[in-house]
Design a protein around this motif. Sequence first.
Motif, mmCIF file in Angstrom:
data_model
loop_
_atom_site.group_PDB
_atom_site.id
_atom_site.type_symbol
_atom_site.label_atom_id
_atom_site.label_comp_id
_atom_site.label_asym_id
_atom_site.label_seq_id
_atom_site.Cartn_x
_atom_site.Cartn_y
_atom_site.Cartn_z
ATOM 1 N N GLY A 34 -87.302 -23.848 75.444
ATOM 2 C CA GLY A 34 -86.588 -23.145 76.729
ATOM 3 C C GLY A 34 -87.624 -23.215 77.880
ATOM 4 N N PHE A 35 -88.987 -22.649 77.502
ATOM 5 C CA PHE A 35 -89.937 -22.578 78.718
ATOM 6 C C PHE A 35 -90.482 -23.843 79.156
ATOM 7 C CE2 PHE A 35 -94.618 -22.396 79.242
ATOM 8 C CZ PHE A 35 -94.657 -21.527 80.529
ATOM 9 N N LEU A 36 -90.646 -24.899 78.194
ATOM 10 C CA LEU A 36 -91.174 -26.119 78.754
ATOM 11 C C LEU A 36 -89.929 -26.862 79.564
ATOM 12 C CD1 LEU A 36 -92.935 -27.560 75.714
ATOM 13 C CD2 LEU A 36 -93.964 -26.532 77.868
ATOM 14 N N ALA A 44 -88.771 -18.742 67.763
ATOM 15 C CA ALA A 44 -90.016 -18.955 68.748
ATOM 16 C C ALA A 44 -89.986 -20.425 69.061
ATOM 17 C CB ALA A 44 -91.227 -18.432 67.851
ATOM 18 N N ALA A 45 -89.707 -21.228 68.321
ATOM 19 C CA ALA A 45 -89.875 -22.598 68.586
ATOM 20 C C ALA A 45 -88.700 -23.098 69.700
ATOM 21 C CB ALA A 45 -89.230 -23.586 67.367
ATOM 22 N N GLN A 46 -87.609 -22.120 69.539
ATOM 23 C CA GLN A 46 -86.407 -22.264 70.784
ATOM 24 C C GLN A 46 -86.986 -21.603 72.085
ATOM 25 O OE1 GLN A 46 -83.466 -24.126 70.799
ATOM 26 N NE2 GLN A 46 -84.310 -24.807 68.660
ATOM 27 N N PRO A 104 -81.159 -9.717 80.643
ATOM 28 C CA PRO A 104 -81.248 -10.997 81.577
ATOM 29 C C PRO A 104 -82.294 -11.995 80.969
ATOM 30 C CG PRO A 104 -82.288 -9.072 82.697
ATOM 31 C CD PRO A 104 -81.489 -8.612 81.353
ATOM 32 N N SER A 105 -82.935 -11.390 80.373
ATOM 33 C CA SER A 105 -84.408 -12.440 79.616
ATOM 34 C C SER A 105 -84.133 -12.677 78.040
ATOM 35 C CB SER A 105 -85.707 -12.099 79.953
ATOM 36 O OG SER A 105 -85.666 -10.506 79.523
ATOM 37 N N GLY A 106 -82.830 -12.508 77.639
ATOM 38 C CA GLY A 106 -82.710 -12.582 76.159
ATOM 39 C C GLY A 106 -82.591 -13.846 75.620
ATOM 40 N N LEU A 107 -82.737 -13.816 74.217
ATOM 41 C CA LEU A 107 -82.694 -15.277 73.625
ATOM 42 C C LEU A 107 -81.521 -16.203 73.985
ATOM 43 C CD1 LEU A 107 -84.084 -14.410 70.187
ATOM 44 C CD2 LEU A 107 -85.141 -15.603 71.820
ATOM 45 N N GLU A 129 -92.857 -27.689 66.393
ATOM 46 C CA GLU A 129 -92.407 -28.396 65.186
ATOM 47 C C GLU A 129 -93.198 -27.778 64.004
ATOM 48 O OE1 GLU A 129 -92.957 -32.636 64.853
ATOM 49 O OE2 GLU A 129 -91.659 -33.181 66.490
ATOM 50 N N VAL A 130 -94.284 -27.311 64.278
ATOM 51 C CA VAL A 130 -94.883 -26.486 62.943
ATOM 52 C C VAL A 130 -93.960 -25.272 62.729
ATOM 53 C CG1 VAL A 130 -96.926 -24.949 62.165
ATOM 54 C CG2 VAL A 130 -97.379 -27.362 63.340
ATOM 55 N N LEU A 131 -93.668 -24.557 64.017
ATOM 56 C CA LEU A 131 -92.816 -23.320 63.936
ATOM 57 C C LEU A 131 -91.369 -23.940 63.025
ATOM 58 C CD1 LEU A 131 -93.345 -21.809 67.290
ATOM 59 C CD2 LEU A 131 -94.007 -20.708 64.956
ATOM 60 N N GLU A 132 -91.040 -25.109 63.261
ATOM 61 C CA GLU A 132 -89.715 -25.499 62.594
ATOM 62 C C GLU A 132 -90.127 -26.110 61.400
ATOM 63 O OE1 GLU A 132 -87.422 -26.792 66.689
ATOM 64 O OE2 GLU A 132 -88.797 -28.381 65.600
ATOM 65 N N GLN A 133 -91.174 -25.904 60.802
ATOM 66 C CA GLN A 133 -91.700 -26.103 59.417
ATOM 67 C C GLN A 133 -91.607 -27.482 59.224
ATOM 68 O OE1 GLN A 133 -89.970 -23.479 56.515
ATOM 69 N NE2 GLN A 133 -89.779 -21.814 57.907
ATOM 70 N N GLN A 134 -92.169 -28.278 60.285
ATOM 71 C CA GLN A 134 -92.408 -29.748 59.916
ATOM 72 C C GLN A 134 -93.617 -30.053 59.572
ATOM 73 O OE1 GLN A 134 -89.463 -32.049 60.456
ATOM 74 N NE2 GLN A 134 -88.307 -30.216 60.542
#
Length: 816
Positions: A696-698, A690-692, A803-806, A641-646
């Motif tokens: 995705g990782f989680l 980066a937030a996305q 294959p590991s793209g965004l 959420e900080v990366l999303e400027q919350q």
Amino acid sequence: MSQSRPSNFPPSLSSGSGQRNAPPSAAPLSSPAVADSRKSTPVSSISSSRSLGAGDKVHVRIWARCIQQNNHICENVDEFLEKYVPGEKPTDGDLLKYPSGLFKEHFTCDGKVEDCEGMAMALNNLMEVFPSNRRITFANTRTITYDLDNHSEHKIRPDISGTYPGQNIPNEWSWDLCPIAIELKKGYRQDPIEADGRFKLGYIHDKTLAQIAKIGHNILAGTRACFSFVIGVYQNYARIYRFDHAAVVISPSFDLFTTDALIQFFHRLVHPSIVDMPHGTPSTAPLLLGLDRTIMTLSDQEKVWVKETLISCHGYPPEQAESRANSSQRVLASFSPLDIPYNKPISEAAKITWCYTIGDPLWSSDGLFSRATHVWKVLFKEDEQHFYALKDSWRHAYRDAEIKVYEHVRCRYEEYPTGLARAVGGLDLGDIEGFTEHRTNSCDAAEGSGEEKESEPEHEHDCGDDNQNVDKDEDENGVESGSENDNNNNYTHEIKGKDNSEDWEDDETLDSEFDELPGQVLYDLNRMHCRITLYPVGVPLVLFPSTKHLVSALEYSIKGHQALFECGLLHRDISPHNILLIEGEGLRGFLHDLDYCTYVKEWDKFASDNDDPASNFGHLRSHTPESLRDMTGTYQFMAIEVLEQQPHRRKDDLESFIWVLFWLVLRHMDYFKTDWTCAEVFDELDPLKAAQVKKGFLMNQPKYNRYVRVRHNQPLSTLLRELVGRILNVDPLSHLNVLPLFESALNMSPWPKKDTAKPFIAEKSEYETGSVQPKLRSSAPKRPAPSDSKAKQQQNKRRKGSPSGLSRIAHVQPRK
């Protein structure tokens, strides 16, 4: 004759690669096109022997902007000399001693500089009028490349280099032996600044400024000076650039033939005002304006004391103790005993005294116009039994001292909380009478010693560590850089001179320096030289002796964070740098670096009427942002959420602790069940993307039952799985629902023994994650790369179709 190091210069800054204390897993450090001096994403460096081609223009522009956006250009030479070169003013009798026509004989009939040798000869002739202990020796170094502490990103060749007064030309030049440098250009049109103070447009002028910025940066970092000078000579005209840790002050152009401005400058430079040190200790620094006189060499008697103390109190072998004593330095600091009552302010108990450095700096950062933080392990004669950490930095003058935060915490608890560093002394050097050089004045141009600005997040690029070398080589067409034929009409941008209107924050955080109050506010952008003494001395988190010690250190640090929060404070910069291990005291760790703590209104929800912290630390509350919407912290470990400027809240700091653990697992442990790499999770430079990526990782882990697991480590694997579920399913995170997970994991068995960090193997990516080091820079990028940079274009190209793209990450597709 071998050149000796100046007596006030830390020997560690010129005695190795900067990797001496790094773990076996540490990868060499380098910096990106857009980087912070501590948090950077490595990219390939450019050799100083290579020309700067079209692909390097973005890096030239970044360094040029250091000067273009952080400057004050004086209107007349007398103003510049009087305020910014505050040495002894020469008398009329002094000026008569100087030879006439000193520089004219070294110019050709066309008015061009004959060569660097001729100019160096003229300057040495000028120095002959001074006593030998005030005489700078100049040498032609145009063909000599030397770097900053063996870091290739700082290699550069100044045209003419000067020694410390009274020193001979060294056999091998390095930045710790070069307190002043001169750059020569063949024509007056190559002056990068117009007569009216506007910066000229075009790549050639940016390159000239970039060269000066790099030299100014390297002199400040190499000599540890409070301020330093670079002189630019353009045919028979010259400008003096004065660099400090806040901005650069530039003199107007003056004629070398018809004025005595340069003579007056050098007279002031080698006649500094000498202020008595505390306890009557004479300074051992060379007689040169701007040097830090609070760092000194040891007497023979003091070396004996350091050696004997290390042997008798700390178990050092005699040979090692002698080596540490010989390299030790005496540094002015503040100290109070560890056992003072909790309700007695440190300011009342502490005294100004001397401490003695042991070994190389534990931490160094050298960004231009930055905090320039250094941390040493030190001894005090007042307490021979303990080591302390001395943190030296240049904070913004409008920010309160870090010691005030520690003092607020200490006065609240009768028993000091575990998991937090303890401050035992704080010192603002600029507040000591006569120590005016320890407070910058380069930002005094704005009325009221401040500047009125709209509140806005600070996302500028830090120039302190760009790895692209600005040098005087030939471009693709064989034209020498800096020649009048070097022109590129496709590279122009309009930047007008302005007085320190933006600050380029370094090192420890990406922070909004103008986030405290809505609307327009007035800030003093000057910097104060400060030192804080802390206990205990920590060990970098990446040097964990076992994974159980690592997890326990995180648990202790979260408890320390909880203690801060119960005082109404939010840390806002959770990273591997700010969590340290305690060596030899069980499985413990602690949180430190409270520079960016802020009062958080979330605390009011559970505080009682008697717990309002405003009366105790109103200085913090007055600087509180209404929504905490600034992007503060170490980029790689920012919460989603900080990366999303919350708004930045308690749960975001707790999430950052979890990202620190995942970063260490993906980088330094043998993990499986996932093919996510550390670089893919942490090194996306666009905050929203980066937030996305982190989402995705989680989300991939429970969706496809592919949780990150550490081989032969069931307790840690279980903890990682539980933490993923906690982030995804519990909102908000709190100390009460995070700490039990760590406690439960630590009670499990069996934990592996001596499973230290494994060697890092760089991924086949230009943006692999760098290692967190005990000193110098970390891996975290502070700011996104400019969209027009070569690095960004290569990054986008690499991801296209990967294959590991965004695109796959954004759609949360399974990883193969």
